[in-house]
Design an enzyme around this catalytic site. Structure first.
Site, PDB file in Angstrom:
ATOM      1  N   HIS A   1       0.700  -1.188   0.083  1.00  0.00           N
ATOM      2  CA  HIS A   1       0.014   0.043  -0.125  1.00  0.00           C
ATOM      3  C   HIS A   1       0.740   1.255  -0.063  1.00  0.00           C
ATOM      4  CE1 HIS A   1      -2.394  -3.136   1.817  1.00  0.00           C
ATOM      5  NE2 HIS A   1      -3.252  -2.599   0.781  1.00  0.00           N
TER       6      HIS A   1
ATOM      7  N   ARG B   1      -3.805  16.916   4.912  1.00  0.00           N
ATOM      8  CA  ARG B   1      -3.106  17.459   5.953  1.00  0.00           C
ATOM      9  C   ARG B   1      -1.440  16.805   6.125  1.00  0.00           C
ATOM     10  NH1 ARG B   1      -6.654  16.238  10.940  1.00  0.00           N
ATOM     11  NH2 ARG B   1      -7.890  17.596   9.701  1.00  0.00           N
TER      12      ARG B   1
ATOM     13  N   ARG C   1      -3.002   4.964  -3.870  1.00  0.00           N
ATOM     14  CA  ARG C   1      -4.390   4.993  -3.559  1.00  0.00           C
ATOM     15  C   ARG C   1      -4.626   6.517  -2.800  1.00  0.00           C
ATOM     16  NH1 ARG C   1      -7.004   0.020  -1.585  1.00  0.00           N
ATOM     17  NH2 ARG C   1      -5.752  -1.613  -2.583  1.00  0.00           N
TER      18      ARG C   1
ATOM     19  N   ARG D   1       0.832   9.489  15.792  1.00  0.00           N
ATOM     20  CA  ARG D   1      -0.319   9.673  15.221  1.00  0.00           C
ATOM     21  C   ARG D   1      -0.824  11.303  15.710  1.00  0.00           C
ATOM     22  NH1 ARG D   1      -5.209  10.129  14.038  1.00  0.00           N
ATOM     23  NH2 ARG D   1      -7.185  10.312  15.504  1.00  0.00           N
ATOM     24  N   ILE D   2      -1.408  12.195  14.750  1.00  0.00           N
ATOM     25  CA  ILE D   2      -1.659  13.284  15.187  1.00  0.00           C
ATOM     26  C   ILE D   2      -2.992  13.488  14.358  1.00  0.00           C
ATOM     27  CG2 ILE D   2       0.381  14.648  15.651  1.00  0.00           C
ATOM     28  CD1 ILE D   2       0.580  15.365  12.772  1.00  0.00           C
TER      29      ILE D   2
ATOM     30  N   MET E   1     -10.594   7.192  16.411  1.00  0.00           N
ATOM     31  CA  MET E   1     -10.837   6.098  15.834  1.00  0.00           C
ATOM     32  C   MET E   1      -9.757   5.164  15.303  1.00  0.00           C
ATOM     33  SD  MET E   1     -14.128   7.095  13.302  1.00  0.00           S
ATOM     34  CE  MET E   1     -14.539   5.355  13.079  1.00  0.00           C
ATOM     35  N   GLU E   2      -8.423   5.660  15.933  1.00  0.00           N
ATOM     36  CA  GLU E   2      -7.111   5.080  15.217  1.00  0.00           C
ATOM     37  C   GLU E   2      -6.229   4.507  16.335  1.00  0.00           C
ATOM     38  OE1 GLU E   2      -9.178   6.845  12.275  1.00  0.00           O
ATOM     39  OE2 GLU E   2      -8.252   8.038  13.937  1.00  0.00           O
TER      40      GLU E   2
ATOM     41  N   ASP F   1     -14.262  18.695  18.152  1.00  0.00           N
ATOM     42  CA  ASP F   1     -15.898  18.912  18.631  1.00  0.00           C
ATOM     43  C   ASP F   1     -16.051  18.683  19.936  1.00  0.00           C
ATOM     44  OD1 ASP F   1     -17.178  18.407  15.716  1.00  0.00           O
ATOM     45  OD2 ASP F   1     -15.219  17.235  16.000  1.00  0.00           O
TER      46      ASP F   1
END
Length: 236
Positions: free
Chosen positions: A4, A24, A43, A87-88, A180-181, A204
């Site tokens: 990938h 981003r 992708r 992760r950001i 979610m990660e 949010d």
């Protein structure tokens, strides 16, 4: 080689910043890295490698959810010998104790997902960041006088749900926000003996339906991006 990611061996740095959104990743590369080179766009998932204060860093997208970050982080760790992934991303706050633009450093990610169980036989429903990068991020935030909060978060498989109540697992582990990660990333790193952490910006407030406008997002995410870059630089 990777299925990938189309970068060649040696084109991915040992430390990777991983936002969800490929645009981003492009924004960070073009605005924060020197001599950034696009090394993969398979992708439409952009990966750039460039220099930050004289050290090589890669920034590339993970996509959304455990299946996506599970694939990309695994291939980075195993095919490109990446040692650390930060992760950001953004998150939704379960409580009004948090405000829009708050920066969170994930202390633990709790999830009802079966990802870790069926991928790696990890039975725990809560996983911590792996390696020393969590401590480096906290120390760096203090040095930058950034009011970042270390907290538990809920990593969910679900964005839309019928029941509006806070999920039981989030209450159980006092998770202040949802994304979610992180759980999937931490599971991969735990299985492979790698370093992984997550920094989030509150975009949010779920109880009040407040959210950051599209126009404000670049400005809102800058402190998180700078914290991740400084921490990545220190870890190399």
């Amino acid at each position: 080689m990777s299925i990938h990611i189309s970068a060649k061996k040696g084109e991915i740095a040992k430390v990777v910043l991983q936002p969800g959104d490929p645009l981003r990743a492009q924004y960070i590369a073009e605005n924060f890295l020197e001599n950034a080179k696009l090394v993969s766009k398979t992708r439409g998932m952009f990966y750039y490698t460039g220099m930050y204060k004289g050290k090589e860093i890669t920034v590339g997208a993970s996509g959304m959810g455990f299946p996506s970050i599970g694939i990309y982080s695994y291939e980075l760790f195993t095919e490109y010998d990446v040692e650390t992934i930060i992760r950001i991303g953004t998150c939704g706050a379960y409580t009004t104790d948090l405000n829009l633009f708050d920066v969170l450093i994930v202390e633990n990610a709790a999830s009802e997902s079966t990802y870790a169980k069926y991928a790696w036989g990890i039975e725990e429903e809560i996983i911590a960041p792996q390696g020393n990068i969590f401590n480096i991020i906290n120390e760096t935030a203090k040095e930058m006088s950034l009011q970042a909060k270390a907290t538990n978060i809920h990593s969910s498989d679900i964005f839309y749900r019928k029941d509006p109540n806070i999920p039981a697992i989030a209450t159980k582990y006092n998770c202040l926000a949802v994304e979610m990660e992180a759980f999937g990333l931490f599971a991969n790193a735990k299985h492979l003996g790698k370093n992984a952490a997550t920094i989030l910006t509150v975009s949010d407030i779920i109880p009040t339906h407040e959210n950051i406008s599209a126009d404000d997002r670049e400005k809102a995410l800058k402190p998180m991006i700078e914290l991740a870059l400084e921490s990545a630089w220190k870890s190399i």
